[in-house]
Design an enzyme around this catalytic site. Structure first.
Site, PDB file in Angstrom:
ATOM      1  N   ARG A  63       0.857  -1.187   0.000  1.00  0.00           N
ATOM      2  CA  ARG A  63       0.000   0.000   0.000  1.00  0.00           C
ATOM      3  C   ARG A  63       0.892   1.236   0.000  1.00  0.00           C
ATOM      4  O   ARG A  63       2.101   1.127   0.084  1.00  0.00           O
ATOM      5  CB  ARG A  63      -0.944  -0.022   1.217  1.00  0.00           C
ATOM      6  CG  ARG A  63      -0.270  -0.585   2.414  1.00  0.00           C
ATOM      7  CD  ARG A  63      -0.334   0.164   3.691  1.00  0.00           C
ATOM      8  NE  ARG A  63      -0.291   1.571   3.614  1.00  0.00           N
ATOM      9  CZ  ARG A  63       0.808   2.301   3.741  1.00  0.00           C
ATOM     10  NH1 ARG A  63       1.989   1.739   3.894  1.00  0.00           N
ATOM     11  NH2 ARG A  63       0.757   3.605   3.698  1.00  0.00           N
ATOM     12  N   GLY A  64       0.254   2.399  -0.095  1.00  0.00           N
ATOM     13  CA  GLY A  64       1.024   3.630  -0.246  1.00  0.00           C
ATOM     14  C   GLY A  64       1.183   3.882  -1.739  1.00  0.00           C
ATOM     15  O   GLY A  64       1.558   2.974  -2.494  1.00  0.00           O
ATOM     16  N   ALA A  65       0.883   5.109  -2.153  1.00  0.00           N
ATOM     17  CA  ALA A  65       0.783   5.397  -3.589  1.00  0.00           C
ATOM     18  C   ALA A  65       2.029   4.987  -4.397  1.00  0.00           C
ATOM     19  O   ALA A  65       1.912   4.245  -5.385  1.00  0.00           O
ATOM     20  CB  ALA A  65       0.446   6.873  -3.785  1.00  0.00           C
ATOM     21  N   ARG A 107      -7.331  -0.450  -7.069  1.00  0.00           N
ATOM     22  CA  ARG A 107      -7.644   0.678  -6.176  1.00  0.00           C
ATOM     23  C   ARG A 107      -7.726   1.946  -7.046  1.00  0.00           C
ATOM     24  O   ARG A 107      -6.854   2.169  -7.887  1.00  0.00           O
ATOM     25  CB  ARG A 107      -6.573   0.858  -5.090  1.00  0.00           C
ATOM     26  CG  ARG A 107      -6.528  -0.295  -4.090  1.00  0.00           C
ATOM     27  CD  ARG A 107      -5.609   0.019  -2.914  1.00  0.00           C
ATOM     28  NE  ARG A 107      -6.247   0.889  -1.945  1.00  0.00           N
ATOM     29  CZ  ARG A 107      -5.609   1.445  -0.911  1.00  0.00           C
ATOM     30  NH1 ARG A 107      -4.309   1.241  -0.748  1.00  0.00           N
ATOM     31  NH2 ARG A 107      -6.255   2.206  -0.057  1.00  0.00           N
ATOM     32  N   GLN A 218      -2.676   2.385   9.865  1.00  0.00           N
ATOM     33  CA  GLN A 218      -1.367   2.453   9.203  1.00  0.00           C
ATOM     34  C   GLN A 218      -0.358   3.244  10.039  1.00  0.00           C
ATOM     35  O   GLN A 218       0.840   3.000   9.977  1.00  0.00           O
ATOM     36  CB  GLN A 218      -1.483   3.098   7.811  1.00  0.00           C
ATOM     37  CG  GLN A 218      -2.168   2.242   6.779  1.00  0.00           C
ATOM     38  CD  GLN A 218      -3.658   2.505   6.700  1.00  0.00           C
ATOM     39  OE1 GLN A 218      -4.287   2.869   7.690  1.00  0.00           O
ATOM     40  NE2 GLN A 218      -4.240   2.314   5.534  1.00  0.00           N
ATOM     41  N   ASP A 259      -1.904  10.807  -2.313  1.00  0.00           N
ATOM     42  CA  ASP A 259      -2.257   9.743  -3.262  1.00  0.00           C
ATOM     43  C   ASP A 259      -2.535  10.286  -4.655  1.00  0.00           C
ATOM     44  O   ASP A 259      -2.382   9.590  -5.652  1.00  0.00           O
ATOM     45  CB  ASP A 259      -3.469   8.957  -2.754  1.00  0.00           C
ATOM     46  CG  ASP A 259      -3.042   8.063  -1.609  1.00  0.00           C
ATOM     47  OD1 ASP A 259      -2.981   8.550  -0.461  1.00  0.00           O
ATOM     48  OD2 ASP A 259      -2.703   6.891  -1.878  1.00  0.00           O
ATOM     49  N   ASN A 269      -5.381  12.350   0.250  1.00  0.00           N
ATOM     50  CA  ASN A 269      -4.522  11.510   1.096  1.00  0.00           C
ATOM     51  C   ASN A 269      -5.433  10.753   2.064  1.00  0.00           C
ATOM     52  O   ASN A 269      -6.661  10.938   2.052  1.00  0.00           O
ATOM     53  CB  ASN A 269      -3.486  12.365   1.834  1.00  0.00           C
ATOM     54  CG  ASN A 269      -2.411  11.514   2.501  1.00  0.00           C
ATOM     55  OD1 ASN A 269      -1.826  10.643   1.864  1.00  0.00           O
ATOM     56  ND2 ASN A 269      -2.159  11.738   3.776  1.00  0.00           N
ATOM     57  N   LYS A 270      -4.836   9.925   2.902  1.00  0.00           N
ATOM     58  CA  LYS A 270      -5.592   9.070   3.815  1.00  0.00           C
ATOM     59  C   LYS A 270      -6.684   9.836   4.561  1.00  0.00           C
ATOM     60  O   LYS A 270      -6.467  10.958   5.002  1.00  0.00           O
ATOM     61  CB  LYS A 270      -4.603   8.437   4.806  1.00  0.00           C
ATOM     62  CG  LYS A 270      -5.187   7.531   5.856  1.00  0.00           C
ATOM     63  CD  LYS A 270      -6.098   6.447   5.310  1.00  0.00           C
ATOM     64  CE  LYS A 270      -5.416   5.591   4.270  1.00  0.00           C
ATOM     65  NZ  LYS A 270      -6.390   4.742   3.530  1.00  0.00           N
TER      66      LYS A 270
END
Ligand code: MRU
Length: 366
Positions: A63-65, A107, A218, A259, A269-270
């Site tokens: 995960r993470g862009a 995603r 996270q 992201d 973002n998150k």
């Protein structure tokens, strides 16, 4: 734009783990740290086909862009892995297109996924145009090389973001971060955490308040793991504690990843990043976004066009298989929110700093 140190040629910082790695040649495989197991266990998940990688992306094993982008580039190679070297080029191109479309559905928000797939497709198209009589075997080699270049560029971009952003880390004070925009979210030393790693290496003393980042933690599971491993002072907080800390003047700056950044600087973002940016405005705390150029999407004018992933309700109804709410309670679970460009003090990129981001200075920088 304030120009910065564009790509460092090497990443001289080794954090002691690789978030992802390709093992072997064209018939090799992708290994990913299975982030669902951290911090209890550090195990690598083997992906030998696009289906395993798709599942790994959807379930956040990777995960993470930027990390999703690099993994997807290797995912194209996984899709061609079984193809005989002497298969016709056209068959390889069709297979690649199929794999790219499949992975693109994993995603929707992080643009790095689409960026990396597009880049792989362009490389293949260029090769096919220049070498119409070639066979699948050579294309597989060309695409594996391209995925390796994407991975190395990501490492270099992370390091350059660290160099460009380290002066924003205040000596002797505390900062705050949300989610995980560290090494686990990239192939290198991270984006929002990269300036922290370099400032720490230089001997700066600072504390990082780490938002736990509900619903999937996270921050608590990954950022806390990364920072404490590196010897950086870290304090874990629940997401709803940031306001009190800012009111008490305990936070000198907030650092977040991204992201997708629209042409005007609006940044996805998150989930929870938006409320932090509003708090920063209220309490006059600088709010920094750190992201590589691969996270900008200049094809969309502003944040209202960014697709926001909606995830399953069970992630909010409980955690780690434990239900903490009535079983059938309705749930709203967007994975990301969009921060207004006007609330961002600066975007830290590998190419330099974009202060008060807006369409003009973003275009100039990129
Ligand atoms: O759902 P996740 O864990 O993939 O969300 C990650 C984030 O929001 C990160 O902050 C972002 O991808 C930047 S990572 C360098």
């Amino acid at each position: 734009m304030i120009p910065g140190a564009y790509y460092a040629k090497q990443t001289p910082m080794n954090l002691g783990f690789e978030t992802l790695r390709w093992i072997g040649g064209c018939d090799g495989m992708l290994e990913l740290i299975d982030q669902r197991l951290l911090p209890q266990r550090m195990e690598y998940l083997r992906c030998e086909n696009p289906q395993t990688l798709f599942e790994a992306i959807v379930t956040l094993a990777v995960r993470g862009a930027p990390a999703i982008g690099v993994a997807a580039a290797y995912g194209i190679c996984l899709g061609l892995r079984q193809l005989p070297g002497n298969a016709p080029l056209l068959q390889a191109l069709e297979q690649m297109e199929k794999t790219a479309n499949y992975l693109a559905a994993s995603r929707p928000t992080a643009v790095n996924l689409f960026w990396a797939l597009e880049r792989m497709k362009k490389t293949a198209a260029q090769f096919a145009a220049d070498n119409p009589a070639a066979q699948a075997g050579i294309l597989r080699q060309i695409l594996l090389n391209e995925a390796r270049v994407i991975e190395n560029e990501d490492k270099e971009m992370c390091f350059a973001i660290g160099r460009n952003g380290q002066s924003f880390i205040p000596d002797g004070k505390a900062i705050l971060t949300h989610c995980n925009a560290g090494a686990l979210a990239t192939a290198g030393i991270g984006t929002a955490l990269a300036p922290m790693y370099l400032a720490h290496q230089q001997g700066k003393k600072f504390t990082v308040y780490v938002d736990e980042t509900r619903p999937l933690l996270q921050g608590a599971r990954l950022t806390a793991w990364e920072l404490t491993r590196a010897g950086i002072s870290a304090v874990l907080i629940c997401d709803n504690m940031a306001a009190g800390l800012m009111k008490a003047d305990k936070i000198a700056a907030v650092f977040a990843g991204a992201d997708r950044i629209a042409a005007n600087g609006d940044t996805a973002n998150k989930i929870g990043t938006l409320s932090l940016s509003i708090l920063c405005r209220c309490f006059s705390v600088p709010f920094y976004v750190a992201a590589p150029s691969s996270t900008f999407d200049l094809s969309i004018p502003d944040g209202s066009h960014i697709p926001i992933e909606q995830r399953k309700g069970d992630e909010v109804r409980g955690f780690a298989g434990q239900t903490t709410s009535p079983e059938n309670i309705a749930v709203y679970n967007p994975a990301f929110d969009v921060t207004d460009a006007g609330d961002i003090t600066a975007i830290i990129t590998e190419r330099g700093i974009i202060p008060s981001p807006g369409s003009d200075n973003i275009r100039r920088c990129l």
